[in-house]
Write an enzyme that holds these catalytic residues in place. Structure first.
Site, PDB file in Angstrom:
ATOM      1  N   TYR A 123      -6.983 -89.629  32.362  1.00  0.00           N
ATOM      2  CA  TYR A 123      -6.463 -90.994  32.539  1.00  0.00           C
ATOM      3  C   TYR A 123      -5.062 -90.997  33.158  1.00  0.00           C
ATOM      4  CZ  TYR A 123      -4.672 -90.488  27.634  1.00  0.00           C
ATOM      5  OH  TYR A 123      -4.062 -90.084  26.475  1.00  0.00           O
ATOM      6  N   LYS A 179       1.578 -88.994  30.712  1.00  0.00           N
ATOM      7  CA  LYS A 179       0.757 -87.942  31.329  1.00  0.00           C
ATOM      8  C   LYS A 179       0.787 -88.063  32.853  1.00  0.00           C
ATOM      9  CE  LYS A 179      -1.013 -85.920  27.545  1.00  0.00           C
ATOM     10  NZ  LYS A 179      -0.688 -84.552  27.138  1.00  0.00           N
TER      11      LYS A 179
HETATM   12  C1  HXC Z   1       1.242 -98.985  16.811  1.00  0.00           C
HETATM   13  C2  HXC Z   1       2.546 -97.196  16.179  1.00  0.00           C
HETATM   14  C3  HXC Z   1       1.399 -96.472  15.757  1.00  0.00           C
HETATM   15  C4  HXC Z   1       0.122 -97.106  15.913  1.00  0.00           C
HETATM   16  C5  HXC Z   1       3.150 -95.235  15.409  1.00  0.00           C
HETATM   17  N1  HXC Z   1       3.583 -96.393  15.939  1.00  0.00           N
HETATM   18  N2  HXC Z   1       1.812 -95.262  15.289  1.00  0.00           N
HETATM   19  N3  HXC Z   1       2.465 -98.431  16.705  1.00  0.00           N
HETATM   20  N4  HXC Z   1       0.093 -98.367  16.441  1.00  0.00           N
HETATM   21  N5  HXC Z   1      -1.007 -96.497  15.555  1.00  0.00           N
HETATM   22  C6  HXC Z   1       4.974 -96.766  16.178  1.00  0.00           C
HETATM   23  C7  HXC Z   1       5.713 -96.964  14.859  1.00  0.00           C
HETATM   24  O1  HXC Z   1       5.466 -98.216  14.294  1.00  0.00           O
HETATM   25  C8  HXC Z   1       7.173 -96.802  15.304  1.00  0.00           C
HETATM   26  O2  HXC Z   1       7.671 -97.969  15.901  1.00  0.00           O
HETATM   27  C9  HXC Z   1       7.063 -95.755  16.408  1.00  0.00           C
HETATM   28  O3  HXC Z   1       5.698 -95.756  16.837  1.00  0.00           O
HETATM   29  C10 HXC Z   1       7.436 -94.378  15.909  1.00  0.00           C
HETATM   30  O4  HXC Z   1       6.615 -94.045  14.808  1.00  0.00           O
HETATM   31  P1  HXC Z   1       6.947 -92.807  13.847  1.00  0.00           P
HETATM   32  O5  HXC Z   1       5.777 -92.568  12.969  1.00  0.00           O
HETATM   33  O6  HXC Z   1       8.274 -93.027  13.216  1.00  0.00           O
HETATM   34  O7  HXC Z   1       7.179 -91.680  14.949  1.00  0.00           O
HETATM   35  P2  HXC Z   1       6.849 -90.151  15.132  1.00  0.00           P
HETATM   36  O8  HXC Z   1       6.748 -89.503  13.776  1.00  0.00           O
HETATM   37  O9  HXC Z   1       7.852 -89.641  16.057  1.00  0.00           O
HETATM   38  O10 HXC Z   1       5.417 -90.048  15.917  1.00  0.00           O
HETATM   39  C11 HXC Z   1       4.434 -91.014  15.887  1.00  0.00           C
HETATM   40  C12 HXC Z   1       3.166 -90.499  16.572  1.00  0.00           C
HETATM   41  C13 HXC Z   1       2.787 -89.128  15.972  1.00  0.00           C
HETATM   42  C14 HXC Z   1       3.426 -90.398  18.066  1.00  0.00           C
HETATM   43  C15 HXC Z   1       2.056 -91.494  16.357  1.00  0.00           C
HETATM   44  O11 HXC Z   1       2.672 -89.211  14.616  1.00  0.00           O
HETATM   45  C16 HXC Z   1       1.550 -88.594  16.569  1.00  0.00           C
HETATM   46  O12 HXC Z   1       1.491 -88.330  17.744  1.00  0.00           O
HETATM   47  N6  HXC Z   1       0.486 -88.373  15.840  1.00  0.00           N
HETATM   48  C17 HXC Z   1      -0.839 -88.079  16.397  1.00  0.00           C
HETATM   49  C18 HXC Z   1      -0.992 -86.896  17.314  1.00  0.00           C
HETATM   50  C19 HXC Z   1      -2.182 -87.019  18.213  1.00  0.00           C
HETATM   51  O13 HXC Z   1      -2.773 -88.101  18.357  1.00  0.00           O
HETATM   52  N7  HXC Z   1      -2.570 -85.922  18.792  1.00  0.00           N
HETATM   53  C20 HXC Z   1      -3.749 -85.898  19.688  1.00  0.00           C
HETATM   54  C21 HXC Z   1      -3.332 -85.980  21.112  1.00  0.00           C
HETATM   55  S1  HXC Z   1      -4.769 -86.052  22.099  1.00  0.00           S
HETATM   56  P3  HXC Z   1       8.602 -99.061  15.078  1.00  0.00           P
HETATM   57  O14 HXC Z   1       8.880-100.119  16.078  1.00  0.00           O
HETATM   58  O15 HXC Z   1       7.769 -99.531  13.921  1.00  0.00           O
HETATM   59  O16 HXC Z   1       9.816 -98.290  14.640  1.00  0.00           O
HETATM   60  C22 HXC Z   1      -4.311 -86.828  23.511  1.00  0.00           C
HETATM   61  C23 HXC Z   1      -5.363 -87.071  24.559  1.00  0.00           C
HETATM   62  C24 HXC Z   1      -6.605 -87.702  24.099  1.00  0.00           C
HETATM   63  O17 HXC Z   1      -3.214 -87.127  23.721  1.00  0.00           O
HETATM   64  C25 HXC Z   1      -7.656 -87.767  25.137  1.00  0.00           C
HETATM   65  C26 HXC Z   1      -8.993 -88.317  24.752  1.00  0.00           C
HETATM   66  C27 HXC Z   1      -9.752 -87.659  23.688  1.00  0.00           C
HETATM   67  P1  NAP Z   2      -2.554 -82.053  18.294  1.00  0.00           P
HETATM   68  O1  NAP Z   2      -3.338 -81.147  17.403  1.00  0.00           O
HETATM   69  O2  NAP Z   2      -2.024 -83.330  17.754  1.00  0.00           O
HETATM   70  O3  NAP Z   2      -1.347 -81.192  18.865  1.00  0.00           O
HETATM   71  C1  NAP Z   2      -0.129 -81.706  19.207  1.00  0.00           C
HETATM   72  C2  NAP Z   2       0.938 -80.751  18.739  1.00  0.00           C
HETATM   73  O4  NAP Z   2       2.179 -81.213  19.236  1.00  0.00           O
HETATM   74  C3  NAP Z   2       1.076 -80.615  17.235  1.00  0.00           C
HETATM   75  O5  NAP Z   2       1.029 -79.264  16.876  1.00  0.00           O
HETATM   76  C4  NAP Z   2       2.434 -81.222  16.920  1.00  0.00           C
HETATM   77  O6  NAP Z   2       3.060 -80.502  15.868  1.00  0.00           O
HETATM   78  C5  NAP Z   2       3.153 -81.012  18.236  1.00  0.00           C
HETATM   79  N1  NAP Z   2       4.234 -81.969  18.436  1.00  0.00           N
HETATM   80  C6  NAP Z   2       4.148 -83.319  18.375  1.00  0.00           C
HETATM   81  N2  NAP Z   2       5.362 -83.859  18.565  1.00  0.00           N
HETATM   82  C7  NAP Z   2       6.218 -82.836  18.763  1.00  0.00           C
HETATM   83  C8  NAP Z   2       7.618 -82.758  19.005  1.00  0.00           C
HETATM   84  N3  NAP Z   2       8.376 -83.864  19.077  1.00  0.00           N
HETATM   85  N4  NAP Z   2       8.179 -81.535  19.157  1.00  0.00           N
HETATM   86  C9  NAP Z   2       7.428 -80.417  19.064  1.00  0.00           C
HETATM   87  N5  NAP Z   2       6.107 -80.433  18.844  1.00  0.00           N
HETATM   88  C10 NAP Z   2       5.508 -81.634  18.679  1.00  0.00           C
HETATM   89  O7  NAP Z   2      -3.353 -82.438  19.612  1.00  0.00           O
HETATM   90  P2  NAP Z   2      -4.517 -81.724  20.464  1.00  0.00           P
HETATM   91  O8  NAP Z   2      -5.699 -82.584  20.385  1.00  0.00           O
HETATM   92  O9  NAP Z   2      -4.606 -80.287  20.140  1.00  0.00           O
HETATM   93  O10 NAP Z   2      -3.927 -81.893  21.945  1.00  0.00           O
HETATM   94  C11 NAP Z   2      -3.210 -80.860  22.599  1.00  0.00           C
HETATM   95  C12 NAP Z   2      -2.862 -81.287  24.003  1.00  0.00           C
HETATM   96  O11 NAP Z   2      -4.034 -81.536  24.762  1.00  0.00           O
HETATM   97  C13 NAP Z   2      -2.040 -82.570  24.074  1.00  0.00           C
HETATM   98  O12 NAP Z   2      -1.110 -82.477  25.130  1.00  0.00           O
HETATM   99  C14 NAP Z   2      -3.064 -83.622  24.381  1.00  0.00           C
HETATM  100  O13 NAP Z   2      -2.536 -84.757  25.016  1.00  0.00           O
HETATM  101  C15 NAP Z   2      -3.987 -82.837  25.296  1.00  0.00           C
HETATM  102  N6  NAP Z   2      -5.337 -83.400  25.326  1.00  0.00           N
HETATM  103  C16 NAP Z   2      -6.138 -83.317  24.242  1.00  0.00           C
HETATM  104  C17 NAP Z   2      -7.419 -83.824  24.295  1.00  0.00           C
HETATM  105  C18 NAP Z   2      -8.358 -83.737  23.128  1.00  0.00           C
HETATM  106  O14 NAP Z   2      -9.486 -84.231  23.238  1.00  0.00           O
HETATM  107  N7  NAP Z   2      -7.988 -83.102  22.028  1.00  0.00           N
HETATM  108  C19 NAP Z   2      -7.859 -84.450  25.460  1.00  0.00           C
HETATM  109  C20 NAP Z   2      -7.011 -84.528  26.558  1.00  0.00           C
HETATM  110  C21 NAP Z   2      -5.749 -83.986  26.476  1.00  0.00           C
HETATM  111  P3  NAP Z   2       4.150 -81.186  14.902  1.00  0.00           P
HETATM  112  O15 NAP Z   2       3.592 -82.532  14.540  1.00  0.00           O
HETATM  113  O16 NAP Z   2       4.254 -80.217  13.765  1.00  0.00           O
HETATM  114  O17 NAP Z   2       5.406 -81.279  15.678  1.00  0.00           O
END
Ligand code: HXC
Ligand code: NAP
Length: 283
Positions: free
Chosen positions: A148, A163
């Protein structure tokens, strides 16, 4: 599929290496002889993966680091150079993401994702790139992207913007830093099940819908992504620079093609269309 010493003594830094795809790459690279540097914010995750690597006979160094903070990134890179004497490669893998209708996003919500993904990738790339240039050594960088980044996607606008920026940075620096023997590439994965992605991005029933629009009708296997990353980080990929390789089973193309929706037609539907077309031709 690779020689067991393919990455022997290559030092590879993986951000977010304590979980998900980062962890899988760390374990996979270690099996092929690489030495790993891992970072993330949660120490317990890093400790666990490091323990697993060491148990398998590999070498690893980890340090907690928030990639949003340049001083922490620089401290990590200095500590890794001190520990291993060099760093050969970087994987910008750390990410944050969540689903949210854009009209409800708060400024902090947008910042939270963009600062981890775009600023974090820039911070690690610039801090390490500067060291490589100063030391007169080359390096390789792999950025974890998404499809995306070019199609866009509803409900994940902060991640889309970040991204897309990472992809633009990959292509820009591939040209700017080529003369330093630093090459940059990206991977755009489709859905690969990980705990975080599935917890944050998969409302009930959505996985099934996703599979329906994927030509392979399945999610990716971690080892498939690790294989691609391994190749791109290896010396054998030395002439690939500035590219983004998609690994999604053809998912985004299926979503894009004008007539791909016709995949749902039955044999009977096609027969009726043929009869109609023939009748039209005879008119
Ligand atoms: C709306 C949200 C929210 C949600 C957080 N916020 N989650 N707003 N909906 N679901 C807002 C909060 O309200 C806050 O704003 C701000 O974001 C910061 O939140 P914190 O929890 O204090 O921040 P932080 O701990 O820095 O990180 C939040 C986070 C993190 C980015 C959501 O916890 C996280 O990334 N978790 C999931 C990791 C993840 O999804 N990994 C997979 C990646 S896969 P306010 O205004 O209230 O202060 C990928 C590709 C997928 O990327 C492709 C397809 C499969
Ligand atoms: P994930 O398990 O959530 O991995 C993300 C990692 O990033 C965690 O280990 C997290 O560890 C670390 N991280 C987050 N915030 C950080 C910060 N501020 N500083 C340092 N580390 C931080 O996600 P995943 O699914 O394996 O995805 C890995 C990568 O692939 C990502 O870039 C994602 O966008 C990409 N991707 C994933 C998918 C999928 O289907 N899984 C698809 C497309 C692309 P901490 O929280 O401990 O910091």
């Amino acid at each position: 599929m690779f020689q067991s010493n393919l990455l022997k003594d290559k030092v590879i830094l993986i951000t977010g290496g304590g979980t998900g795809l980062g962890k899988s790459m760390a374990l996979g690279f270690s099996k092929l002889g690489a030495k790993l540097v891992l970072c993330g914010r949660r120490e317990d995750m890093l400790k666990e993966v490091s323990h697993e690597i060491k148990k398998g006979g590999g070498e690893v160094f980890y340090k907690t680091c928030d990639v949003r903070k340049m001083d922490e990134v620089e401290a990590l890179i200095n500590a890794a150079f001190e520990h291993f004497g060099k760093i050969d490669g970087l994987i910008n893998n750390a990410a944050g993401n969540f689903l949210c209708p854009t009209e409800y996003l708060s400024p902090n919500g947008f910042d939270a994702v963009v600062k981890i993904v775009l600023y974090g990738s820039f911070n690690c790339t610039q801090a390490l790139g500067k060291q490589w240039i100063e030391r007169g050594v080359g390096g390789r960088i792999l950025n974890m992207c998404t499809t995306y980044a070019w199609t866009g996607s509803a409900f994940v606008v902060p991640s889309v913007c970040a991204k897309a920026g990472v992809l633009a940075m990959t292509r820009s620096l591939a040209v700017e830093w080529g003369k330093y023997n630093i090459r940059l590439n990206a991977i755009a994965p489709g859905p690969f099940p990980t705990e975080q992605a599935w917890a944050n991005l998969m409302p009930p029933g959505f996985e099934q819908k996703m599979m329906h629009k994927n030509p392979t009708q399945r999610t990716g296997k971690h080892e498939e992504l690790v294989n691609l990353a391994t190749y791109l980080m290896s010396d054998g990929a030395g002439y690939i620079n500035g590219d983004c390789i998609t690994i999604d089973g053809g998912e985004w193309l299926q979503g894009a093609g004008e007539f791909n929706g016709l995949l749902d037609l039955t044999a009977e539907d096609w027969m009726n269309m043929k009869i109609k077309a023939e009748a039209n031709r005879k008119k």
